[in-house]
Write a protein that holds these residues in place. Structure first.
Motif: not given
Ligand code: FAD
Length: 580
Positions: A2-5, A37-38, A139-148, A156-168
């Motif tokens: 998993s990645q971190w943005i 993230f769309e 930077r548009v990330h697509q398809p990128a569903r915010v899962a949590s 908000v401390s971070s978002l997690t995308l469907d593929d496990g990427t963490t967004v801060t």
């Protein structure tokens, strides 16, 4: 793995609210890191195709009006309604009754085109807006569903995308529409201040006739009442038309028909719509959604903000959803840019953003209540309209309706006119008169002497969002009502310092605008609307002195922007037809 943005602004959702926020953030601060993230891959279908002119002003500021114009969408001049006390059609025209002068397309955003709008295929429109954000360096990330959404207190401390990427990020924007990802995660409640709990069913048609063609690519949309709801008819391309049915959820449940059956029955029963679809083919799958009006209790937190439909929704009768989404996205971009500059008080910036949106959404919901409660064509829904009117405290007399509409404030959303929900005061009076079939008065006619009344008012600030900056403008505040010291409200304030008689006021405003190069006649009319509002809200006190001439403002419910329809022929009453 998993990645971190890590970024400055993380936006969830690439609809009009998200792409407007992203484009304007990057336009005014190209150094800001903006990641959007769309979950869907565009182009994707979306309901909500009929725009208002103010959207075009925002498109122009974003730098993509030309791209939207190139898509050759029909030009929207206004709408034709079967709505109100009689079944006769009437028009609401953005050009105030001026004939539309056609120019070759693609046109330029000038002259009449600044006052018109578009009817759009959302898959194409939303894609143009998102590409504009990309061109601006978002930077548009697509398809990128915010899962949590991970949180810490109100942050908000971070978002997690469907593929496990963490967004801060420093700032998190929820522009996820009905999904309301951050709104739900932060436990923000919603207020449903109205009985307007409708459902909508719609489909797309090929080769339906247009009710009216103005020039070669302009038209008005249709809003046609039935006894149990209403139909929208929105040409979104040369051959493609969106046709939808809106009915109260209770009615849908009670009637026991499938969405398809109810939809086709409605099309068969509305003579004009039936006639226009006679030689057309339907795409064939009826889509549906609930369209509950609501407003979120809170739109901002420690480091997060709600924009667009996730913040609130007003019934589609006013076709204002995208207007709310884009004007809100614009103001949010300005707010974040100013927060980044650190020049102004953080809490004031956030509170002002929140108050503006809640006021605007509330006004639209209130206005929609009025539209429904004043529709005598809903013969099967008399109880529904009665309940709306009762709950809203509405007396269906034009003067009372106008007063009541103004309880949300006519000045709170001041640009250069007094009004609410994109309607000027004169227009609101015209509509109140037409929908209730009673005469509406002008408060200013009762007097000919005026003086300001600032008793118990406090001097605070309102915000002006301009060129990527938020300017603080002095405003008087009292009991939730505002007298902003800007634009025409400022001109009237200055005028009242020295002039008391209506004649003196009019002359002074006339010469002020003559000097500044604006059309003085128009500006005097608008200033009188401002004076009307200031009288209603108690900012100005009027007196009548027989030595001076009074004013005689009138509301003609059949002139200018609101008029009886003359260019759409009545359709024959339909005979039953097989609809399956
Ligand atoms: C029946 C009906 C008719 C309407 N008619 C009109 C009209 O005529 N005119 C008008 O102006 N408005 C109309 N509207 C309203 C209009 O459609 C909306 O107001 C508008 O789409 C709101 O824009 P938005 O950007 O806030 O949300 P949206 O356009 O819904 O965009 C939200 C985006 O977020 C994405 N998203 C959601 N969840 C996630 C996630 N977890 N991760 C990543 N992305 C996510 C979605 O895929 C979507 O692309 C209508 C609405 C309805 C229901």
């Amino acid at each position: 793995m998993s990645q971190w943005i890590d970024t400055d602004v993380a936006i969830i959702g690439g609809g009009p609210a998200g792409s407007t926020t992203a484009s304007l953030l990057r336009k005014y601060n190209p150094k800001l890191r903006v990641d959007l993230f769309e979950r869907a891959v565009f182009p994707r279908e979306h309901v909500g195709e009929s725009l208002l002119p103010i959207v075009c002003t925002v498109l122009d500021e974003m730098g993509c009006w030309d791209a939207v114009e190139k898509a050759n969408f029909p030009i929207k001049i206004g709408a034709t309604y079967k709505w109100g006390t009689t079944a006769d059609l009437w028009d609401f025209e953005f050009l105030g009754g001026e004939p539309f002068v056609e120019h070759a397309r693609p046109g330029k955003f000038k002259g009449q085109r600044q006052e018109t709008a578009f009817q759009v295929e959302r898959s194409v429109f939303d894609d143009i807006l998102l590409r504009n954000a990309i061109e601006r360096g978002c930077r548009v990330h697509q398809p990128a569903r915010v899962a949590s959404v991970e949180k810490h207190g109100d942050a908000v401390s971070s978002l997690t995308l469907d593929d496990g990427t963490t967004v801060t990020a420093k700032h998190y924007v929820d522009a996820s529409g009905g999904a309301g990802i951050i709104r739900r995660a932060m436990g923000v409640g919603v207020n449903e201040p109205t009985q307007l709990q409708n459902v909508a069913f719609w489909d797309y048609w090929e080769n339906a006739d247009w009710a009216v063609t103005i020039g070669t690519t302009a038209t008005r949309v249709l809003v046609m009442s039935l006894p149990y709801g209403w139909i929208w008819f929105i040409p979104v391309g040369a051959t493609r038309t969106s046709i939808g049915l809106v009915v109260p959820a209770k009615h849908y449940k009670a009637v026991g028909l499938s969405p398809e059956e109810l939809y086709l029955r409605a099309i068969g029963e509305e003579p004009k719509i039936r006639e226009l679809t006679e030689g057309a083919t339907r795409e064939g799958s009826v889509r549906g959604t609930k369209d509950w009006s609501f407003c979120a209790d809170r739109l901002v937190g420690e480091n997060w903000y709600l924009a667009g439909e996730c913040a609130g929704f007003a019934d589609p009768i006013l076709a204002a959803g995208i207007t709310l989404a884009m004007t809100g996205g614009r103001e949010l971009a300005h707010t974040i840019l100013e927060l980044e500059r650190g020049r102004l008080d953080r809490n004031w910036l956030k509170d002002t953003y929140q108050t503006n949106q809640i006021t605007r959404i509330g006004q639209h919901i209130q206005f929609a209540d009025f539209w429904y409660s004043a529709n005598g064509q809903f013969s099967d829904l008399k109880e529904f309209t009665r309940t709306i009117a009762k709950d809203a405290g509405l007396e269906l007399d034009a003067n009372q309706a106008f007063q009541w509409l103004g309880t949300g404030g006519f000045t709170n959303d001041a640009q250069n006119t007094a009004g609410m929900a994109e309607f000027s005061v004169a227009l609101l009076k015209q509509l109140a008169q037409r929908l209730t079939d009673t005469k509406v008065d002008w408060e200013i006619n009762k007097y000919n002497l005026y003086r300001p009344n600032l008793e118990d008012a406090t001097l605070t600030y309102s915000a002006n969002y301009k060129g990527g900056r938020v300017e603080r403008l002095a405003s008087y505040n009292r009991d939730g009502k505002v007298w902003p010291m800007r634009d025409l409200f400022g001109v009237v304030f200055e005028t009242l310092k020295t002039e008391r008689t209506i004649e003196g006021i009019v002359n002074r405003i006339h010469s002020h605008f003559e000097r500044s190069g604006s059309d003085p006649t128009v500006m005097v009319e608008r200033s009188l609307e401002v004076l009307e509002v200031l009288l209603h809200e108690g900012w100005v006190v009027g007196k009548f002195n027989p030595e001076f001439r009074p004013l005689a403002a009138i509301t003609d419910s059949n002139s200018g922007a609101v008029r009886d329809n003359t260019d759409i022929a009545a359709a024959p009453t339909p005979q039953p037809r097989v609809t399956a």
